[in-house]
Motif scaffolding. Structure first.
Motif, short mmCIF file in Angstrom:
data_model
loop_
_atom_site.label_atom_id
_atom_site.label_comp_id
_atom_site.label_asym_id
_atom_site.label_seq_id
_atom_site.Cartn_x
_atom_site.Cartn_y
_atom_site.Cartn_z
N THR A 1 0.83 -1.21 0.00
CA THR A 1 0.00 0.00 0.00
C THR A 1 0.86 1.26 0.00
OG1 THR A 1 -1.67 -1.20 1.27
CG2 THR A 1 -1.86 1.20 1.21
N LEU A 2 1.95 1.24 0.78
CA LEU A 2 2.81 2.42 0.88
C LEU A 2 3.52 2.71 -0.44
CD1 LEU A 2 4.33 1.80 4.44
CD2 LEU A 2 2.50 3.39 3.80
N PHE A 3 3.96 1.66 -1.13
CA PHE A 3 4.57 1.89 -2.44
C PHE A 3 3.53 2.36 -3.45
CE2 PHE A 3 8.98 1.07 -2.31
CZ PHE A 3 9.21 0.11 -1.33
N ALA A 4 2.29 1.89 -3.28
CA ALA A 4 1.21 2.37 -4.14
C ALA A 4 0.94 3.85 -3.88
CB ALA A 4 -0.05 1.55 -3.90
N VAL A 5 1.07 4.27 -2.63
CA VAL A 5 0.90 5.69 -2.27
C VAL A 5 1.92 6.54 -3.03
CG1 VAL A 5 1.21 7.36 -0.41
CG2 VAL A 5 -0.15 5.31 -0.02
N LEU A 6 3.18 6.09 -3.04
CA LEU A 6 4.22 6.85 -3.75
C LEU A 6 3.91 6.91 -5.24
CD1 LEU A 6 7.40 5.46 -1.94
CD2 LEU A 6 6.43 7.75 -1.73
N TYR A 7 3.47 5.79 -5.79
CA TYR A 7 3.13 5.75 -7.22
C TYR A 7 1.98 6.71 -7.51
CZ TYR A 7 1.78 3.84 -11.77
OH TYR A 7 1.48 3.69 -13.09
N ASN A 8 1.00 6.73 -6.65
CA ASN A 8 -0.16 7.60 -6.85
C ASN A 8 0.21 9.08 -6.76
OD1 ASN A 8 -2.04 5.61 -7.33
ND2 ASN A 8 -2.61 5.38 -5.19
N LYS A 9 1.15 9.38 -5.88
CA LYS A 9 1.59 10.78 -5.77
C LYS A 9 2.20 11.25 -7.08
CE LYS A 9 2.53 10.97 -0.78
NZ LYS A 9 3.57 11.07 0.27
N LEU A 10 2.93 10.35 -7.74
CA LEU A 10 3.51 10.71 -9.04
C LEU A 10 2.43 11.05 -10.05
CD1 LEU A 10 6.27 7.95 -9.42
CD2 LEU A 10 6.64 10.38 -8.99
N HIS A 11 1.35 10.28 -10.00
CA HIS A 11 0.28 10.48 -10.97
C HIS A 11 -0.70 11.55 -10.52
CE1 HIS A 11 1.26 7.23 -13.83
NE2 HIS A 11 1.91 6.77 -12.78
N SER A 12 -0.43 12.12 -9.36
CA SER A 12 -1.19 13.30 -8.93
C SER A 12 -0.29 14.53 -9.06
CB SER A 12 -1.63 13.15 -7.47
OG SER A 12 -2.44 12.02 -7.31
N ASN A 13 0.73 14.38 -9.92
CA ASN A 13 1.72 15.44 -10.13
C ASN A 13 2.50 15.73 -8.86
OD1 ASN A 13 0.91 15.80 -12.81
ND2 ASN A 13 -0.76 17.14 -12.14
N GLY A 14 2.66 14.74 -8.00
CA GLY A 14 3.36 14.94 -6.75
C GLY A 14 4.74 14.32 -6.79
N SER A 15 5.72 15.01 -7.40
CA SER A 15 7.05 14.42 -7.50
C SER A 15 8.08 15.50 -7.74
CB SER A 15 7.10 13.43 -8.67
OG SER A 15 6.89 14.11 -9.89
#
Length: 510
Positions: free
Chosen positions: A494-508
């Motif tokens: 779940t935590l790695f999915a959170v990081l992936y989702n941040k990327l796709h929310s322009n969070g990087s």
């Protein structure tokens, strides 16, 4: 005895229970023997009973006792009484067929039924483990489970008969083979094996009645028992391109005949449905010609044996035997071989993976409850990982605490934001991302679990790989019963999915 009392009696009947109702053993036996007429017109003395229509739901239309003659007349009589008890309990009389190995064991070891005690069942297990088939391989655990279960059931139901030693606590003796079967009784057939079976049954190399049975089970995921009880009039043509098929449902039937039916449409424009329709019509013609001389009338799977020319009705036993023989000829490894019932689990699982809803699956599988689907739905590991990944990656509400594209907004301390953007390399954590507070944070061992961890765009594929990796670990740990670590592994996914989702929310940081 009232109808209600009769029903309760039938469900709970054991020989010990009969003795409690009757003054002596002979009266109890006579009571059982009288009940044979409900199930067969054959006299009790015959060594082969022809069963009445409705009694046979899953196996041969005869119960044979010839193989027990070596044990003497008393043993044969006892096993016949056991068969009637099975009828009364509405239990599968396949126990009789599997009992012959137990009798063979007793005969080889010079053990009489009056010498059997709890220890004998352990010896029987050792004996089963030592047995070899013609190809030199031992018996499969599934088969040994059935053999031992039949012996235990025989002694449990017939306990207190004078031909047996009374065994205290017989019903609590554990069948250790069943441990290997309960969690994986049926399996999803491997794609390569399924392709071999499909290719074979597309040709006319197999007898017509076997091809028909295979394609019904393959296309509709029906139980073998249901399939072999299809009525003679199971398909009808409504128009050039439309027909109907009538499915038989034996399990939990509420009808007096013991079979319920479900009718659905056939699209005769669709190649597979058209092929099945034509095969069934041919089998109907064969069966129709044999109806007059058939013991079991108005059923689809009546045929004439190619060698002895006898009119027979296709049974579970013959179907399973053909499956084993065919897969051996196709050089399919024994451990990978399928049994007919596996086609049901395979069919349901394939439709689950194709996106069918639970109500759709329940109706398709002819199940009365949703819970009963559990033993038949076994999505592949890759499918489960993909589905869980989908759920994790679509759950973006909990992951987008802040978004940034060149700038960080929504929730991050301004000072942290400034430091991070001025010198990203100083805040980089290998294989994780960026920590906005490397100097002030006192816990450098839980970075992955930190809400402020900023993902690294270059690690996008790595995050996804870690999601899959930990989901695989989760599956394995649950299979081993390691629930605590399984939950931890799922949390990490779940935590790695959170990081992936941040990327796709322009969070990087790019």
């Amino acid at each position: 005895m009232s109808a209600l009392e009769q029903s309760k009696f039938s469900l709970k009947v054991t020989f010990q229970g009969l003795l409690e109702q009757q003054p002596n053993e002979k009266k109890a036996e006579d009571m059982l023997i009288k009940k044979l007429s409900k199930y067969s017109s054959s006299p009790f003395s015959d060594n082969s009973w022809v069963l009445n229509r409705g009694t046979n739901k899953s196996h041969s239309d005869r119960v044979r006792f010839h193989m027990f003659k070596k044990m003497g007349d008393k043993a044969v009589r006892l096993i016949k009484l056991f068969a009637i008890v099975l009828f009364e309990r509405d239990s599968s009389y396949v126990y009789i067929r599997y009992l012959h190995r137990y009798i063979k064991f007793l005969s080889e070891e010079n053990i009489s039924l009056l010498q059997v005690n709890k220890k004998i069942f352990s010896y029987y297990s050792y004996w089963l483990d030592s047995q070899k088939k013609e190809d030199g391989e031992g018996y499969a655990s599934v088969y040994k489970n059935k053999l031992l279960d039949s012996a235990l059931t025989f002694h449990t139901y017939m306990n207190m008969h004078s031909s047996l030693v009374y065994i205290q606590g017989i019903e609590s003796i554990e069948n250790h083979y069943s441990k290997n079967n309960n969690s994986d009784k049926y399996k999803v057939i491997d794609e390569n094996i399924l392709e071999k079976l499909d290719t074979h049954f597309m040709t006319d190399e197999s007898p017509l009645h076997i091809r028909v049975a295979y394609w019904i089970m393959r296309m509709y995921a029906t139980r073998p028992t249901d399939t072999l009880n299809y009525p003679l009039d199971c398909v009808k043509k409504l128009s050039k391109d439309m027909g109907t098929i009538k499915h038989a449902i034996v399990k939990n039937s509420k009808s007096a005949r013991g079979i319920d039916y479900k009718i659905e449409y056939l699209n005769l424009k669709e190649p597979m449905q058209k092929m099945l329709y034509k095969l069934i019509k041919k089998q109907q013609e064969v069966s129709q010609e044999l109806q007059e001389d058939s013991d079991k009338k108005d059923f689809l799977f009546t045929y004439r044996h190619t060698q002895n020319k006898k009119i027979q009705y296709f049974s579970n036993q013959r179907l399973s035997k053909y499956f084993r023989k065919l897969q051996k000829e196709l050089k399919i490894p024994e451990k990978a071989r399928a049994i007919p019932r596996d086609l049901k689990k395979t069919g349901i699982t394939m439709r689950l993976e194709a996106g069918w809803s639970t109500p759709q699956l329940k109706n398709f599988a002819n199940h009365r409850t949703y819970e009963s689907l559990d033993s038949y739905t076994a999505p592949s590991e890759s499918f489960m990982i993909e589905e869980q990944r989908k759920i994790l990656l679509e759950n973006k509400d909990i992951t987008s605490r802040y978004m940034f594209k060149g700038r960080i907004v929504n929730g991050m301390d301004d000072a942290f934001e400034k430091k991070l953007l001025e010198n990203p390399k100083a805040h980089k954590i290998s294989d994780l991302g960026y920590c906005p507070n490397t100097a002030g944070c006192g816990n450098h061992y839980e970075c992955l679990d930190c809400d402020d961890l900023v993902p690294d765009k270059e690690l996008e594929e790595y995050y996804l790989e870690q999601v899959d990796r930990y989901l695989k670990i989760t599956e394995k740990q649950y299979e081993l019963g390691d629930n605590t670590n399984a939950k931890d592994s799922h949390h990490r996914a779940t935590l790695f999915a959170v990081l992936y989702n941040k990327l796709h929310s322009n969070g990087s940081i790019e």
